[in-house]
Write a protein that holds these residues in place. Structure first.
Motif, PDB file in Angstrom:
ATOM      1  N   LEU A   1     -67.319  37.341  18.169  1.00 21.79           N
ATOM      2  CA  LEU A   1     -68.427  36.420  17.917  1.00 21.79           C
ATOM      3  C   LEU A   1     -68.387  35.897  16.488  1.00 21.79           C
ATOM      4  N   PHE A   2     -68.238  36.805  15.520  1.00 21.46           N
ATOM      5  CA  PHE A   2     -68.189  36.387  14.119  1.00 21.46           C
ATOM      6  C   PHE A   2     -66.948  35.543  13.835  1.00 21.46           C
ATOM      7  N   SER A   3     -65.846  35.857  14.502  1.00 25.99           N
ATOM      8  CA  SER A   3     -64.622  35.069  14.321  1.00 25.99           C
ATOM      9  C   SER A   3     -64.829  33.638  14.815  1.00 25.99           C
ATOM     10  N   LEU A   4     -65.514  33.491  15.954  1.00 22.30           N
ATOM     11  CA  LEU A   4     -65.784  32.157  16.481  1.00 22.30           C
ATOM     12  C   LEU A   4     -66.749  31.394  15.586  1.00 22.30           C
ATOM     13  N   ILE A   5     -67.762  32.081  15.052  1.00 19.31           N
ATOM     14  CA  ILE A   5     -68.701  31.437  14.128  1.00 19.31           C
ATOM     15  C   ILE A   5     -67.961  30.942  12.892  1.00 19.31           C
ATOM     16  N   TRP A   6     -67.099  31.792  12.332  1.00 18.72           N
ATOM     17  CA  TRP A   6     -66.348  31.421  11.134  1.00 18.72           C
ATOM     18  C   TRP A   6     -65.374  30.284  11.440  1.00 18.72           C
ATOM     19  N   PHE A   7     -64.746  30.349  12.619  1.00 19.21           N
ATOM     20  CA  PHE A   7     -63.820  29.286  13.032  1.00 19.21           C
ATOM     21  C   PHE A   7     -64.558  27.956  13.162  1.00 19.21           C
ATOM     22  N   THR A   8     -65.765  27.995  13.736  1.00 17.12           N
ATOM     23  CA  THR A   8     -66.563  26.779  13.883  1.00 17.12           C
ATOM     24  C   THR A   8     -66.959  26.214  12.522  1.00 17.12           C
ATOM     25  N   LEU A   9     -67.328  27.085  11.594  1.00 11.97           N
ATOM     26  CA  LEU A   9     -67.673  26.646  10.237  1.00 11.97           C
ATOM     27  C   LEU A   9     -66.502  25.938   9.578  1.00 11.97           C
ATOM     28  N   LYS A  10     -65.314  26.539   9.669  1.00  9.02           N
ATOM     29  CA  LYS A  10     -64.138  25.923   9.062  1.00  9.02           C
ATOM     30  C   LYS A  10     -63.751  24.631   9.773  1.00  9.02           C
ATOM     31  N   GLU A  11     -63.919  24.624  11.086  1.00  5.06           N
ATOM     32  CA  GLU A  11     -63.590  23.432  11.860  1.00  5.06           C
ATOM     33  C   GLU A  11     -64.505  22.266  11.488  1.00  5.06           C
ATOM     34  N   MET A  12     -65.793  22.537  11.345  1.00  4.81           N
ATOM     35  CA  MET A  12     -66.737  21.488  10.975  1.00  4.81           C
ATOM     36  C   MET A  12     -66.510  21.021   9.545  1.00  4.81           C
ATOM     37  N   ALA A  13     -66.352  21.976   8.633  1.00  7.45           N
ATOM     38  CA  ALA A  13     -66.179  21.635   7.220  1.00  7.45           C
ATOM     39  C   ALA A  13     -64.873  20.901   6.961  1.00  7.45           C
ATOM     40  N   GLY A  14     -63.876  21.102   7.814  1.00  7.65           N
ATOM     41  CA  GLY A  14     -62.589  20.447   7.616  1.00  7.65           C
ATOM     42  C   GLY A  14     -62.542  19.007   8.052  1.00  7.65           C
ATOM     43  N   GLN A  15     -63.578  18.537   8.745  1.00  8.27           N
ATOM     44  CA  GLN A  15     -63.577  17.159   9.214  1.00  8.27           C
ATOM     45  C   GLN A  15     -63.944  16.201   8.081  1.00  8.27           C
ATOM     46  N   ARG A  16     -63.323  15.050   8.121  1.00  5.01           N
ATOM     47  CA  ARG A  16     -63.540  14.068   7.053  1.00  5.01           C
ATOM     48  C   ARG A  16     -64.982  13.577   7.025  1.00  5.01           C
ATOM     49  N   ILE A  17     -65.587  13.412   8.188  1.00  6.35           N
ATOM     50  CA  ILE A  17     -66.965  12.916   8.213  1.00  6.35           C
ATOM     51  C   ILE A  17     -67.920  13.935   7.603  1.00  6.35           C
ATOM     52  N   TYR A  18     -67.608  15.223   7.771  1.00  3.29           N
ATOM     53  CA  TYR A  18     -68.447  16.263   7.161  1.00  3.29           C
ATOM     54  C   TYR A  18     -68.384  16.155   5.639  1.00  3.29           C
ATOM     55  N   LYS A  19     -67.185  15.998   5.110  1.00  5.11           N
ATOM     56  CA  LYS A  19     -67.024  15.872   3.662  1.00  5.11           C
ATOM     57  C   LYS A  19     -67.684  14.595   3.153  1.00  5.11           C
ATOM     58  N   THR A  20     -67.619  13.534   3.963  1.00  2.00           N
ATOM     59  CA  THR A  20     -68.258  12.273   3.580  1.00  2.00           C
ATOM     60  C   THR A  20     -69.777  12.433   3.511  1.00  2.00           C
ATOM     61  N   ILE A  21     -70.345  13.093   4.527  1.00  3.79           N
ATOM     62  CA  ILE A  21     -71.795  13.339   4.524  1.00  3.79           C
ATOM     63  C   ILE A  21     -72.181  14.198   3.330  1.00  3.79           C
ATOM     64  N   LEU A  22     -71.374  15.214   3.036  1.00  2.00           N
ATOM     65  CA  LEU A  22     -71.664  16.099   1.904  1.00  2.00           C
ATOM     66  C   LEU A  22     -71.708  15.321   0.598  1.00  2.00           C
ATOM     67  N   LEU A  23     -70.723  14.447   0.381  1.00  2.00           N
ATOM     68  CA  LEU A  23     -70.694  13.637  -0.842  1.00  2.00           C
ATOM     69  C   LEU A  23     -71.862  12.657  -0.870  1.00  2.00           C
ATOM     70  N   THR A  24     -72.172  12.083   0.286  1.00  2.66           N
ATOM     71  CA  THR A  24     -73.270  11.114   0.362  1.00  2.66           C
ATOM     72  C   THR A  24     -74.604  11.758   0.028  1.00  2.66           C
ATOM     73  N   LEU A  25     -74.794  13.006   0.476  1.00  2.00           N
ATOM     74  CA  LEU A  25     -76.064  13.688   0.233  1.00  2.00           C
ATOM     75  C   LEU A  25     -76.287  13.996  -1.241  1.00  2.00           C
ATOM     76  N   ILE A  26     -75.215  14.121  -1.991  1.00  2.00           N
ATOM     77  CA  ILE A  26     -75.346  14.343  -3.431  1.00  2.00           C
ATOM     78  C   ILE A  26     -75.776  13.057  -4.132  1.00  2.00           C
ATOM     79  N   ILE A  27     -75.342  11.933  -3.587  1.00  2.00           N
ATOM     80  CA  ILE A  27     -75.612  10.629  -4.216  1.00  2.00           C
ATOM     81  C   ILE A  27     -76.951  10.041  -3.789  1.00  2.00           C
ATOM     82  N   ILE A  28     -77.338  10.267  -2.528  1.00  2.00           N
ATOM     83  CA  ILE A  28     -78.526   9.612  -1.960  1.00  2.00           C
ATOM     84  C   ILE A  28     -79.782   9.781  -2.824  1.00  2.00           C
ATOM     85  N   PRO A  29     -80.134  10.993  -3.278  1.00  2.00           N
ATOM     86  CA  PRO A  29     -81.379  11.112  -4.067  1.00  2.00           C
ATOM     87  C   PRO A  29     -81.402  10.228  -5.301  1.00  2.00           C
TER      88      PRO A  29
END
Length: 273
Positions: A8-36
């Motif tokens: 279970l923990f391995s799948l949770i960690w795998f999902t975290l890495k899978e989501m964080a590795g996507q370009r759109i995730y990184k784009t949203i992360l950068l955008t959220l720093i700028i938006i305020p």
């Protein structure tokens, strides 16, 4: 038991890495720093209500990026698992379908936290700058109110994420998942504020009692994605009672728990061949 928890923990960690590795995730992360900081530009046009306007804009932005996260990151992830049969790979470990669904759900929800932390941190820095620049128009505790409100606004999206898993458990692909999720998102965004307004004392006087009871029941069944009362009261420095906050959180946690349990029941009966 230990092996099951490790899976279970391995799948949770795998999902975290899978989501964080996507370009759109990184784009949203950068955008959220700028938006305020970008929101300070239109905010400066409202000199008498800077703090209120700024907080309202930040809350609206949070609704936008949380919705984008579910539609453009979570939906494609689950649709790919189903359409490409990736879920079957995890189930041959062996892993029960229940553990797979819970692992994916916790992983998807946990992936929101880094985004939320960056957004709140950048917003607090922007509030501090605004307080020093416009001390008369921005209250000193505005950043704390916003941080508290951001955590509360996250709650209905946890319920919506669980509903997404319920839809995906029985859906055939991304198109079906997206259509049903968008329909539920639209209903839960638009109807609760209208139902609240219809239950006001002025309208209630002109409404039959049975209709009032029906509207109240429907309103209790729908999670309020807009969280309009939360954002309104915090933006205008109005107090929130502890009982209302607790009931609000418990309501959405209950929605999430019921939806994910229903998703498990549906997914257990699904033919994945």
């Amino acid at each position: 038991m230990d092996q099951t928890m490790n899976q279970l923990f391995s799948l949770i960690w795998f999902t975290l890495k899978e989501m964080a590795g996507q370009r759109i995730y990184k784009t949203i992360l950068l955008t959220l720093i700028i938006i305020p900081w970008l929101m300070l530009i239109p905010t400066s046009l409202f000199m008498l209500d800077l703090g209120k306007v700024f907080m309202d804009m930040l809350f609206a932005s949070q609704h936008a990026w949380l919705s984008a996260y579910l539609f453009f990151l979570a939906v494609p992830l689950l649709a790919r698992d189903i359409e490409q049969g990736i879920c079957s790979i995890f189930l041959t470990l062996p892993m029960s379908r229940e553990k797979y669904l819970w692992g994916r759900f916790i992983g998807v929800v946990s992936s929101i936290l880094p985004l939320l932390v960056c957004y709140i941190s950048s917003s607090i820095a922007a509030f501090i700058w605004a307080e020093s620049t416009w001390p008369v128009y921005v209250s000193a505790n505005a950043s704390l109110s916003f941080s508290f409100g951001s955590l509360l606004i996250l709650m209905p999206y946890l319920a919506l994420a669980a509903i997404l898993f319920l839809i995906a458990a029985g859906a055939t692909g991304s198109a079906e998942i997206t259509v049903f999720l968008f329909s539920i998102w639209l209903i839960c965004w638009s109807l609760p504020p209208v139902l609240d307004a219809m239950q006001s004392s002025e309208v209630a006087k002109e409404t039959p009692a049975w209709i009032g009871m029906l509207l109240h029941s429907i309103n209790q069944l729908l999670p309020d994605l807009s969280s309009s009362q939360i954002s309104l009261r915090l933006a205008h420095s109005l107090p929130l009672s502890a009982s209302s906050v607790i009931s609000y959180c418990l309501q959405h946690i209950a929605y999430a728990a019921v939806a994910i349990m229903a998703a498990t029941a549906v997914f257990n009966r699904r033919d994945l061949k």
